[in-house]
Design a protein around this motif. Structure first.
Motif, PDB file in Angstrom:
ATOM      1  N   GLN A   1      39.557  49.678  53.699  1.00 24.66           N
ATOM      2  CA  GLN A   1      40.157  50.088  52.436  1.00 24.66           C
ATOM      3  C   GLN A   1      41.680  50.179  52.572  1.00 24.66           C
ATOM      4  O   GLN A   1      42.435  49.698  51.738  1.00 24.66           O
ATOM      5  CB  GLN A   1      39.561  51.466  52.095  1.00 24.66           C
ATOM      6  N   ARG A   2      42.118  50.800  53.678  1.00 26.67           N
ATOM      7  CA  ARG A   2      43.560  50.978  53.884  1.00 26.67           C
ATOM      8  C   ARG A   2      44.248  49.646  54.168  1.00 26.67           C
ATOM      9  O   ARG A   2      45.383  49.422  53.769  1.00 26.67           O
ATOM     10  CB  ARG A   2      43.810  51.980  55.018  1.00 26.67           C
ATOM     11  N   LEU A   3      43.539  48.753  54.879  1.00 28.94           N
ATOM     12  CA  LEU A   3      44.116  47.435  55.125  1.00 28.94           C
ATOM     13  C   LEU A   3      44.276  46.678  53.800  1.00 28.94           C
ATOM     14  O   LEU A   3      45.300  46.025  53.571  1.00 28.94           O
ATOM     15  CB  LEU A   3      43.226  46.634  56.090  1.00 28.94           C
ATOM     16  N   ALA A   4      43.285  46.782  52.933  1.00 25.33           N
ATOM     17  CA  ALA A   4      43.372  46.097  51.636  1.00 25.33           C
ATOM     18  C   ALA A   4      44.571  46.629  50.840  1.00 25.33           C
ATOM     19  O   ALA A   4      45.283  45.861  50.185  1.00 25.33           O
ATOM     20  CB  ALA A   4      42.076  46.299  50.854  1.00 25.33           C
TER      21      ALA A   4
ATOM     22  N   LEU B   1      46.836  52.478  60.534  1.00 26.95           N
ATOM     23  CA  LEU B   1      46.190  51.214  60.896  1.00 26.95           C
ATOM     24  C   LEU B   1      46.707  50.691  62.234  1.00 26.95           C
ATOM     25  O   LEU B   1      46.255  49.651  62.699  1.00 26.95           O
ATOM     26  CB  LEU B   1      46.481  50.154  59.819  1.00 26.95           C
ATOM     27  N   ASP B   2      47.675  51.386  62.852  1.00 24.63           N
ATOM     28  CA  ASP B   2      48.281  50.840  64.065  1.00 24.63           C
ATOM     29  C   ASP B   2      47.281  50.664  65.193  1.00 24.63           C
ATOM     30  O   ASP B   2      47.413  49.786  66.022  1.00 24.63           O
ATOM     31  CB  ASP B   2      49.504  51.643  64.519  1.00 24.63           C
ATOM     32  N   SER B   3      46.216  51.500  65.172  1.00 22.10           N
ATOM     33  CA  SER B   3      45.245  51.406  66.262  1.00 22.10           C
ATOM     34  C   SER B   3      44.258  50.257  66.028  1.00 22.10           C
ATOM     35  O   SER B   3      43.470  49.927  66.905  1.00 22.10           O
ATOM     36  CB  SER B   3      44.464  52.716  66.374  1.00 22.10           C
ATOM     37  N   CYS B   4      44.315  49.633  64.859  1.00 20.09           N
ATOM     38  CA  CYS B   4      43.332  48.567  64.558  1.00 20.09           C
ATOM     39  C   CYS B   4      43.674  47.263  65.274  1.00 20.09           C
ATOM     40  O   CYS B   4      42.797  46.418  65.488  1.00 20.09           O
ATOM     41  CB  CYS B   4      43.274  48.287  63.062  1.00 20.09           C
TER      42      CYS B   4
ATOM     43  N   ALA C   1      51.762  49.970  58.671  1.00 18.41           N
ATOM     44  CA  ALA C   1      50.498  50.163  59.408  1.00 18.41           C
ATOM     45  C   ALA C   1      50.439  51.589  59.956  1.00 18.41           C
ATOM     46  O   ALA C   1      49.399  52.251  59.901  1.00 18.41           O
ATOM     47  CB  ALA C   1      50.388  49.145  60.533  1.00 18.41           C
ATOM     48  N   GLY C   2      51.581  52.086  60.452  1.00 18.97           N
ATOM     49  CA  GLY C   2      51.621  53.448  60.983  1.00 18.97           C
ATOM     50  C   GLY C   2      51.332  54.468  59.904  1.00 18.97           C
ATOM     51  O   GLY C   2      50.556  55.409  60.084  1.00 18.97           O
TER      52      GLY C   2
ATOM     53  N   GLY D   1      36.374  37.597  59.510  1.00 22.97           N
ATOM     54  CA  GLY D   1      36.703  37.336  60.914  1.00 22.97           C
ATOM     55  C   GLY D   1      38.184  37.511  61.221  1.00 22.97           C
ATOM     56  O   GLY D   1      38.601  37.418  62.375  1.00 22.97           O
ATOM     57  N   ALA D   2      38.989  37.778  60.213  1.00 27.30           N
ATOM     58  CA  ALA D   2      40.434  37.879  60.430  1.00 27.30           C
ATOM     59  C   ALA D   2      40.776  39.150  61.200  1.00 27.30           C
ATOM     60  O   ALA D   2      40.148  40.185  61.010  1.00 27.30           O
ATOM     61  CB  ALA D   2      41.139  37.896  59.080  1.00 27.30           C
ATOM     62  N   ARG D   3      41.777  39.033  62.076  1.00 23.52           N
ATOM     63  CA  ARG D   3      42.215  40.229  62.812  1.00 23.52           C
ATOM     64  C   ARG D   3      43.143  41.033  61.911  1.00 23.52           C
ATOM     65  O   ARG D   3      44.073  40.479  61.303  1.00 23.52           O
ATOM     66  CB  ARG D   3      42.952  39.813  64.077  1.00 23.52           C
ATOM     67  N   ALA D   4      42.885  42.335  61.900  1.00 24.63           N
ATOM     68  CA  ALA D   4      43.501  43.200  60.902  1.00 24.63           C
ATOM     69  C   ALA D   4      45.028  43.044  60.806  1.00 24.63           C
ATOM     70  O   ALA D   4      45.554  42.614  59.773  1.00 24.63           O
ATOM     71  CB  ALA D   4      43.128  44.645  61.185  1.00 24.63           C
ATOM     72  N   LEU D   5      45.726  43.383  61.883  1.00 22.82           N
ATOM     73  CA  LEU D   5      47.182  43.413  61.755  1.00 22.82           C
ATOM     74  C   LEU D   5      47.786  42.016  61.683  1.00 22.82           C
ATOM     75  O   LEU D   5      48.840  41.827  61.077  1.00 22.82           O
ATOM     76  CB  LEU D   5      47.801  44.229  62.886  1.00 22.82           C
ATOM     77  N   GLU D   6      47.082  41.044  62.281  1.00 23.13           N
ATOM     78  CA  GLU D   6      47.585  39.662  62.181  1.00 23.13           C
ATOM     79  C   GLU D   6      47.579  39.217  60.720  1.00 23.13           C
ATOM     80  O   GLU D   6      48.512  38.555  60.260  1.00 23.13           O
ATOM     81  CB  GLU D   6      46.726  38.711  63.023  1.00 23.13           C
TER      82      GLU D   6
END
Ligand code: ATP
Length: 311
Positions: free
Chosen positions: A142-145, A125-128, A120-121, A96-101
């Motif tokens: 995967q990229r967030l991890a 991931l900037d658009s997440c 993130a750029g 449930g976590a928000r990606a960039l937060e």
């Protein structure tokens, strides 16, 4: 002077790990020097993830010792956690976590984090933005991890199949990030099934099979360790290979696997090439598309085990 083992980023000696009566890791030895990229390669079920997870402190060894930055990953977990970055195959992120937060929050836990927006750029991931982790695509998760593993600027980062399932663009962005980490002096340990990934990134490769390291070295050393390489060329079918073999050094093989396509296998050096091309000249043969093919890591693994890495 410190010994290489004492100065190692990771030192695994005689590691055994069982799941019930299944022995996943069976006396594995691995030393990862500080700095550079080490790729742990092996087929499905070889014991790579179990080894990495033991180094991360998620699993306790049944036998053997594991030291990471000189510390015990279980007993010294609290000391080790701020110094290492971990990217799990399964993500390990609250859905449930928000990606960039999440990424910003993780960055704040570290004294000298990377710039979150820049990271993130770079990883697209900037658009997440405020999207929940569970709603991200597999590749974005995967990229967030990966971003979470490296944002704290760790000394050592474990990446378990960092590019699995990524499209070619994201894969290249991941490779660039790993190269930059390396340049910044971060020690990177990654597992992969992709030979090209290991050939592109790794300073050191460890082949794992049946729960053990069966060979290790730099990609160059491993690909050279069996000095056999191949010259391939095309010409009219039915060349007199007996006559060619007489000209070539002992131990060289020459075959015509399909009509008009020739393979010369042996210790390929400039002298062998000169002999081959002078035999062609004397025989009035034009060797078309002549190419020297180095053995790949895939070939080396196949020679060592008789099996394909992806098997
Ligand atoms: P892959 O490339 O498929 O990720 P791997 O080299 O990382 O494989 P591991 O995941 O370490 O291999 O698994 C090694 C062996 O241990 C496999 O036979 C696997 O089925 C088994 N195994 C792994 N985790 C468990 C578990 N939690 N319980 C039981 N068996 C397990």
């Amino acid at each position: 002077m410190q010994s290489e083992a004492a100065d190692a980023a990771v030192r695994v000696a005689g590691l055994v790990k069982r799941y019930g009566d299944k022995t996943a890791v069976n006396g594995l030895d691995l030393t990862v020097r500080r700095g550079g990229v080490t790729a742990v390669l092996g087929p499905n079920g070889a014991g790579k993830t179990t080894t990495i997870e033991t180094c991360e402190g998620y699993r306790r060894p049944d036998a053997g010792t594991v030291r990471v930055l000189g510390l015990d990953p279980v007993a010294d977990a609290a000391k080790l956690r701020p110094r290492i970055g971990v990217m799990l195959q399964s993500g390990g992120i609250y859905p449930g976590a928000r990606a960039l937060e999440m990424l910003r929050h993780t960055a704040k836990l570290h004294a000298h984090p990377l710039d979150v927006d820049d990271l993130a750029g770079r990883l697209g991931l900037d658009s997440c933005g405020r999207t929940n982790y569970r709603r991200l695509s597999g590749g974005q998760q995967q990229r967030l991890a990966l971003a979470m593993a490296v944002v704290g600027r760790p000394e050592l980062v474990f990446l378990d199949e960092p590019t699995a399932g990524l499209d070619p663009h994201a894969r290249r962005a991941t490779w660039e990030l790993i190269r930059d980490l390396r340049t910044d002096g971060v020690t990177v340990v990654l597992t992969t099934h992709h030979m090209d990934e290991a050939e592109q990134l790794a300073d050191h490769v460890a082949f794992v099979d049946g729960g053990r390291v069966i060979a290790q070295g730099s990609p160059d050393e491993l690909c050279r360790s069996d000095a056999k390489n191949t010259v391939r060329f095309h010409a009219h079918p039915g060349l007199d290979l007996d006559s060619l073999l007489k000209a070539l050094p002992d131990g060289t093989a020459a075959t015509e696997p399909t009509p008009g396509s020739y393979l010369v296998e042996g210790s390929v050096d400039p002298q062998l090439l000169a002999t081959l091309t002078s035999w062609c000249a004397q025989s009035g043969v034009m060797p078309e598309r002549l190419a020297v093919e180095r053995h790949t890591l895939e070939d080396v693994f196949l020679e060592l085990t008789g099996r394909d890495l992806r098997a």
